[in-house]
Design a protein around this motif. Structure first.
Motif, short mmCIF file in Angstrom:
data_model
loop_
_atom_site.label_atom_id
_atom_site.label_comp_id
_atom_site.label_asym_id
_atom_site.label_seq_id
_atom_site.Cartn_x
_atom_site.Cartn_y
_atom_site.Cartn_z
N GLY A 52 -1.07 -9.55 4.28
CA GLY A 52 -2.24 -10.00 3.53
C GLY A 52 -2.05 -11.40 2.99
N SER A 56 -4.13 -14.89 4.13
CA SER A 56 -4.78 -15.77 3.15
C SER A 56 -4.26 -17.19 3.27
CB SER A 56 -4.56 -15.23 1.74
OG SER A 56 -5.18 -13.98 1.57
N ASP A 79 -3.29 -10.42 -3.77
CA ASP A 79 -2.50 -10.33 -2.56
C ASP A 79 -1.06 -9.89 -2.84
OD1 ASP A 79 -4.19 -10.79 -0.47
OD2 ASP A 79 -3.97 -12.97 -0.52
N THR A 82 -1.78 -5.13 -2.36
CA THR A 82 -3.15 -4.97 -1.89
C THR A 82 -3.66 -3.54 -2.10
OG1 THR A 82 -2.38 -4.43 0.33
CG2 THR A 82 -2.82 -6.75 -0.15
N ASP A 150 5.39 -12.05 -1.27
CA ASP A 150 4.03 -12.54 -1.10
C ASP A 150 3.79 -13.84 -1.84
OD1 ASP A 150 3.94 -10.17 0.18
OD2 ASP A 150 2.32 -9.29 -0.98
#
Length: 278
Positions: A52, A56, A79, A82, A150
């Motif tokens: 994810g 992005s 993000d 998620t 992330d």
């Protein structure tokens, strides 16, 4: 002339609670599927969250300026963990909890355990604690690794956030604590239903399907919706006040959902299993 001294049988001392915890931990980790299941679940959750963030980052430059600004302030936090992964954590840990009890009920091992340790509620309490602790460790691991990975992917102009940013620590804790809630619910359903496939279907329906069909446009519907673990997690992941909803939930109310579900699951297991496995 020899004197006969009769032997007096002394009852074995009752098992200490620490012994019960150790026994339940051995039972859980000795199931061959559990280590592989936890490894697969960890890699799946972390990879899905990372994907994810990667998506992005790849699309960031094509977004209009207002969307980029919004993402830098709020979107990057979303993000970090998620919505699909939150659902998976609930379902996967629910399956873990169900397996922990069904593996003994379906083989008759639970009756053997109760024959060896008559203190049935203490045995169940130890099992509940071991399952909850295992799930909590899993939740903390996947939430922490996902957040670090992330936000490293999103660092710089793409809007990565730090743990000190508003709502970041709350989201991490809310995501981690979904795991023990799901595990305890799964254990309780397994204890009541006592059939593997039916318990898994009930778990899926209760934790995944119900939140999809409940509508919050009425007061009663909003109360039912806000009481769902997934919806509580979603509220805890939002920064700021909710606008545009007639019956919005609060941060305190969302946090209360976690212990309520856990307490109901614990009570259900404690008062169902000892009375049925005679």
């Amino acid at each position: 002339m020899s004197t006969f001294h009769p032997t007096i049988d002394r009852a074995a001392p009752p098992a200490r609670f620490t012994d019960l915890l150790a026994a339940e931990w051995i039972k859980l980790r000795s199931l061959r599927s559990i280590p592989w299941f936890l490894l697969f679940a960890t890699l799946t959750i972390v990879a899905m969250n990372a994907n994810g963030a990667r998506t992005s980052r790849a699309e960031f430059d094509s977004w209009p300026a207002p969307q980029q600004a919004y993402y830098a302030e709020f979107g990057a936090l979303h993000d970090a963990f998620t919505r699909p992964c939150a659902s998976l954590v609930l379902l996967m840990m629910g399956a873990l909890g169900a397996i922990a009890i069904l593996s003994e009920q379906t083989t008759g091992l639970l009756r053997t355990t109760f024959a060896a340790v008559p203190a049935r509620k203490e045995v169940l309490a130890a099992k509940l604690l071991v399952v909850a602790a295992t799930a909590t460790g899993f939740g903390l691991l996947v939430a922490s690794v996902s957040f670090w990975l992330d936000e490293a992917i999103l660092a710089g102009k793409y809007g990565g956030v730090s743990i000190g940013d508003p709502g970041a620590l709350r989201l991490l804790l809310a995501s981690a604590l979904l795991a023990p809630v799901g595990a305890l619910v799964g254990l309780a359903l397994g204890a009541v239903i006592r059939h593997s496939v039916t318990a898994m279907v009930a778990l899926f329906a209760l934790l995944f399907m119900v939140p999809m069909f409940v509508r919050d446009n009425t007061h009663f519907g909003a109360v039912v919706a806000h009481m769902q673990p997934f919806n509580a997690w979603a509220r805890l992941g939002l920064v700021g006040e909710i606008t545009g909803q007639p019956y919005p939930s609060s941060i305190g109310g969302a946090w209360a959902v976690y212990p309520i579900w856990a307490a109901i699951a614990v009570l259900l297991a404690l008062f169902t299993v000892p009375s049925r496995d005679q």
